[in-house]
Design an enzyme around this catalytic site. Structure first.
Site, short mmCIF file in Angstrom:
data_model
loop_
_atom_site.label_atom_id
_atom_site.label_comp_id
_atom_site.label_asym_id
_atom_site.label_seq_id
_atom_site.Cartn_x
_atom_site.Cartn_y
_atom_site.Cartn_z
N ASP A 123 -7.04 1.83 -26.04
CA ASP A 123 -7.72 1.62 -24.76
C ASP A 123 -7.78 2.90 -23.95
O ASP A 123 -6.95 3.81 -24.10
CB ASP A 123 -6.98 0.57 -23.93
CG ASP A 123 -7.30 -0.84 -24.37
OD1 ASP A 123 -8.34 -1.02 -25.03
OD2 ASP A 123 -6.52 -1.75 -24.07
N ARG A 177 -1.24 -7.88 -22.09
CA ARG A 177 -2.00 -7.40 -23.26
C ARG A 177 -1.21 -6.38 -24.07
O ARG A 177 -1.57 -6.05 -25.20
CB ARG A 177 -3.35 -6.84 -22.83
CG ARG A 177 -3.29 -5.63 -21.95
CD ARG A 177 -4.64 -5.36 -21.28
NE ARG A 177 -5.76 -5.56 -22.18
CZ ARG A 177 -6.15 -4.70 -23.10
NH1 ARG A 177 -5.49 -3.58 -23.25
NH2 ARG A 177 -7.18 -4.95 -23.88
N PRO A 193 0.80 -1.22 0.00
CA PRO A 193 0.00 0.00 0.00
C PRO A 193 0.84 1.27 0.00
O PRO A 193 0.33 2.34 -0.33
CB PRO A 193 -0.81 -0.10 1.31
CG PRO A 193 -0.78 -1.55 1.67
CD PRO A 193 0.53 -2.06 1.18
N GLU A 207 1.41 -8.22 8.52
CA GLU A 207 1.48 -6.80 8.83
C GLU A 207 2.40 -6.05 7.87
O GLU A 207 2.23 -4.86 7.66
CB GLU A 207 1.96 -6.60 10.27
CG GLU A 207 1.96 -5.16 10.76
CD GLU A 207 0.56 -4.55 10.80
OE1 GLU A 207 0.46 -3.31 10.77
OE2 GLU A 207 -0.43 -5.31 10.88
#
Length: 246
Positions: free
Chosen positions: A174, A159, A94, A121
């Site tokens: 895209d 891709r 994160p 953690e």
């Protein structure tokens, strides 16, 4: 291209890598996935990979030894097999750089990526300091582990590999690849439940169709992600159309 994924839950990847475009790309030899359980590298007699954090606190922390040894083994295997440049070693966490299409395009040019999926953690900081080349987060939220993030990266770079998609132009147009959201698409029938395809798309006039698609991309981006318009260079025609929308 080769992607090595270091995880404690290799079974999570079976369905993803054996379906759809990712399966086809592997069968074509476009990309190779190697899923490694780094618990196998633990020297602990119980194969533990985590321990309590020094200084106290909640949760468990991944210990450095299994990951150091796993990465060393994979690098040694690569160096003995080819002359590829050293792999990018990416930590899914994160705290990392937020993942974008621009980052996907950058990573898609590499010969070898290692994606490390954490749990618990967090990681012993020495892993960050001495193994990792990149830290990536797929969004501002916390997941139970890095596996889903590794799947997201794997899909997005696959891709972009030449030969992975049936139509090479698909990845180029895209959403986000052009800096704008993609224009709307329509297919047959031309009329469905009294809803008609825009006449311009049936006209066969390719220049006008391209202009319409550009304007629709601008309109959709203006309505849904106006922040993106601040990050791209607009032509005079684009700028006039945005003024018209405002």
């Amino acid at each position: 291209m080769k992607v090595s994924i270091l995880t404690l839950f290799p079974e999570m990847f079976h369905g993803v890598f054996s379906s759809s475009i990712l399966k086809q790309a592997q069968e074509k030899g476009v990309i190779q996935f190697n899923v490694v359980n780094f618990r196998d590298y633990s020297t602990d007699r119980h194969k533990r990979v985590d321990d309590y954090p020094y200084g106290g606190g909640g949760g468990m922390v991944l210990t450095p030894q299994p990951l150091f040894d796993a990465v060393d083994a994979l690098k040694a295997e690569q160096s003995s097999a080819s002359n590829e440049k050293p792999p990018r070693v990416i930590l899914l966490c994160p705290q990392g750089e937020k993942y974008t299409q621009e980052k996907a395009e950058e990573l898609a040019k590499e010969d070898h990526l290692m994606l490390i999926c954490g749990h618990y953690e967090g990681y012993d900081e020495r892993i960050r300091e001495h193994i990792i080349t990149d830290e990536i987060s797929i969004g501002d939220y916390v997941l139970t582990g890095g596996e889903i993030g590794a799947m997201v990266i794997s899909d997005s770079i696959t891709r972009l590999q030449s030969g992975a998609l049936g139509n090479e132009q698909s990845a180029v147009t895209d959403s986000h690849s052009t800096g704008l959201l993609e224009y709307p698409h329509y297919t047959r029938p031309a009329e469905f439940r009294n809803m008609k395809v825009p006449d311009i798309l049936l006209s066969g006039h390719h220049e006008r169709i391209n202009t319409w698609r550009r304007q629709q991309s601008l309109k959709r981006t203006f309505e849904r992600r106006p922040d993106m318009l601040e990050e791209i260079e607009l032509s005079d025609k684009d700028a006039d159309f945005i003024k018209f929308l405002k």
